[in-house]
Design an enzyme around this catalytic site. Structure first.
Site, short mmCIF file in Angstrom:
data_model
loop_
_atom_site.label_atom_id
_atom_site.label_comp_id
_atom_site.label_asym_id
_atom_site.label_seq_id
_atom_site.Cartn_x
_atom_site.Cartn_y
_atom_site.Cartn_z
N GLY A 1 24.37 -13.93 18.45
CA GLY A 1 24.24 -14.44 19.80
C GLY A 1 25.43 -14.23 20.70
CB VAL A 2 28.38 -12.47 20.96
CG1 VAL A 2 28.85 -13.75 20.32
CG2 VAL A 2 28.28 -11.33 19.95
CB VAL A 3 26.71 -10.35 25.89
CG1 VAL A 3 26.76 -9.06 26.71
CG2 VAL A 3 25.28 -10.90 25.89
CB ILE A 4 30.29 -7.29 22.46
CG1 ILE A 4 29.22 -6.27 22.06
CG2 ILE A 4 30.26 -8.51 21.54
CD1 ILE A 4 29.40 -5.68 20.68
CG HIS B 1 10.61 10.26 17.99
ND1 HIS B 1 11.85 10.32 17.41
CD2 HIS B 1 10.24 11.54 18.22
CE1 HIS B 1 12.23 11.59 17.31
NE2 HIS B 1 11.26 12.34 17.79
N GLY C 1 10.19 19.34 17.14
CA GLY C 1 9.49 19.67 15.90
C GLY C 1 10.38 19.52 14.69
CG ASN C 2 14.25 21.30 13.75
OD1 ASN C 2 14.42 22.16 14.60
ND2 ASN C 2 14.23 21.57 12.45
CB SER C 3 11.77 14.85 15.49
OG SER C 3 12.46 15.04 16.68
CG ASP D 1 13.52 7.78 15.90
OD1 ASP D 1 12.32 7.46 15.89
OD2 ASP D 1 13.93 8.91 16.23
#
Length: 471
Positions: free
Chosen positions: A267-270, A108, A209-211, A138
């Site tokens: 392919g699963v929803v958990i 980012h 700013g630390n990112s 990120d």
């Protein structure tokens, strides 16, 4: 009399000798660490061009630097007039990982940048190019044309202990090479929309700013990348989160060799296994990832995994909680056939799963674009989404949209509710879950977008801030 004096001295002297020992106790000395590792930490500034809408003249009470200015600018009716050119700037941090100029930072920090400038501690400045970035974790890798640069050394985040001293070096609010210290508050934290990172939580003072800056252990080794803060004000509040360096290093190596990151999927929803659910399933304790739906024709269905199964182990790795499964599966090489241990009907069994490739995030890879994300990621943007069926479209009298299931994090803060139907993003119709994810993926962290939502018989706009916890 002499004997009494001798006894008194014998009682007093031990206490006297104890005092210097206590006085010698000191806090850790960070000076040597900073002197050796500080030169490898860099300041990163970016610029991006654009055009301002003359809407500013119509909204005298909304400052142009207010987040809601952008919201109204984008969705108010178009007005005639010539846009004015402008440049926005942002600041972040990074650290050199090779003497020939490779630098690790947050995705980012460099997202949508037209120009990236890296400044070293000796005040030299270089233009940088993005080798690749991965928004799911990120992490970004950038490169400057230089040689003989000071580099950091990596530590092992697995050896970090809660309560251990750690040090951050970065550029909060643009103040180069600022040093802050604290302790490890927790490990393996899961955050909304961040399924692939077991964050290190610290109380190190981390601010905008630390990112992208490094988190060091007391041996001067980088153990994490400072990535996010939890804040109600935008500033430090004692809760900061770092990406473990082993995760980041794996990502950077893939970016360096291929320009993108490859992950596995089944392919699963958990969902989590609560104590009540564990009792109902006959599990000895709450553990594993409960499968609440299986993609038709997907790897899990082909392996025989069913809705209601609890995945306890995957490829030999224990799944202590539902947050563990995306990380483990994502880290499995596509094309691998692995063993999964599942709990079904109060008994454990093993199945063989062929892992396939998770399609790239559209915000990922060299040049910033990839392919569409999967349609049913359960926690994307803090909500689970499903495509509307023909029957639902007919009932709701809409041509397109997506149905909201579970809601948490950013979606909950925006006011999205379970059962809402998202019709449009920034006045662009949402045709499917894939389309929604692709549209949302075009925006940077911190951006506010407008969701047109059908709730009951009414429609309303909700201002939705993307990843508001980022810094």
């Amino acid at each position: 009399m002499l004997r009494k004096v001798f006894i008194v001295l014998c009682l007093v002297l031990p206490a006297v000798f104890v005092v210097p020992a206590v006085a010698q106790a000191q806090l850790p000395d960070f000076t040597e660490l900073v002197e050796k590792q500080g030169p490898a930490v860099v300041n990163i500034s970016t610029t991006q061009g654009g055009a301002r809408n003359p809407l500013a003249q119509q909204m005298p009470n909304v400052p142009e630097d207010d987040p809601f200015f952008e919201f109204f600018r984008r969705f108010a009716p178009n007005t005639p007039g010539q846009p004015r050119e402008f440049q926005s700037q942002s600041l972040g941090s990074g650290f050199v990982i090779s003497a020939d100029g490779y630098i690790m930072t947050n995705a980012h920090v460099v997202a949508s940048a037209d120009e990236i400038t890296v400044r070293l501690t000796d005040k030299r400045e270089f233009k940088a190019k993005v080798i690749g970035s991965d928004r799911r974790t990120d992490v970004a890798l950038i490169k400057i044309e230089a040689s003989g640069l000071p580099v950091v050394k990596f530590g092992d985040p697995a050896k970090l202990k809660v309560g251990e001293w750690v040090v951050a070096i970065g550029s909060p609010f643009g103040f180069d090479n600022t040093v802050t210290k604290g302790i490890v508050s927790a490990k393996g934290r899961s955050l909304p929309q961040e399924n692939f990172v077991p964050f290190i939580q610290t109380d190190v003072a981390v601010n905008p700013g630390n990112s992208g800056g490094p988190l060091f252990n007391m041996r001067g080794e980088v153990v994490g990348i400072n990535s996010q803060i939890y804040s109600r004000t935008g500033g430090f509040m004692g809760l900061s989160f770092a990406i473990p360096i082993d995760v980041a290093n794996d990502i950077s190596q893939q970016l360096r060799t291929a320009g993108k990151v490859t992950r596995g999927r089944i392919g699963v929803v958990i969902q989590p296994v609560t104590k009540e659910l564990a009792d109902g399933f006959g599990l000895p304790k709450p553990q594993g990832a409960l499968v609440n739906s299986v993609e038709k024709g997907g790897p899990a269905e082909k392996a025989g995994i069913e809705a209601g199964d609890v995945i306890l182990r995957f490829d030999g790795k224990a799944i202590a909680s539902s947050e563990d499964l995306p990380r483990v599966v994502g880290g499995t090489k596509p094309g691998s056939r692995v063993t999964a241990q599942v709990w079904r009907n109060k008994a454990s069994r093993e199945v063989q799963v062929m892992v396939t490739e998770l399609q790239d995030d559209p915000r990922t890879a060299r040049g910033g674009r990839g392919q569409k994300p999967p349609a049913a990621a359960p926690t994307v943007y803090g909500m689970s989404l499903t495509d509307l069926t023909d029957a639902q479209k007919k009932e709701l009298k809409v041509e397109s949209g997506v149905m909201v299931g579970e809601v948490q994090g950013a979606a909950a803060r925006a006011g999205v509710r379970k059962g809402d139907v998202i019709l449009a993003v920034n006045n662009q119709d949402v045709k499917s879950v894939d389309a929604f994810n692709q549209m949302m993926g075009q925006f940077d962290k911190g951006r506010i977008v407008a969701l047109l939502v059908r709730r009951g018989g009414n429609s309303l706009y909700l201002p939705f801030r993307l990843d508001a916890g980022g810094n």
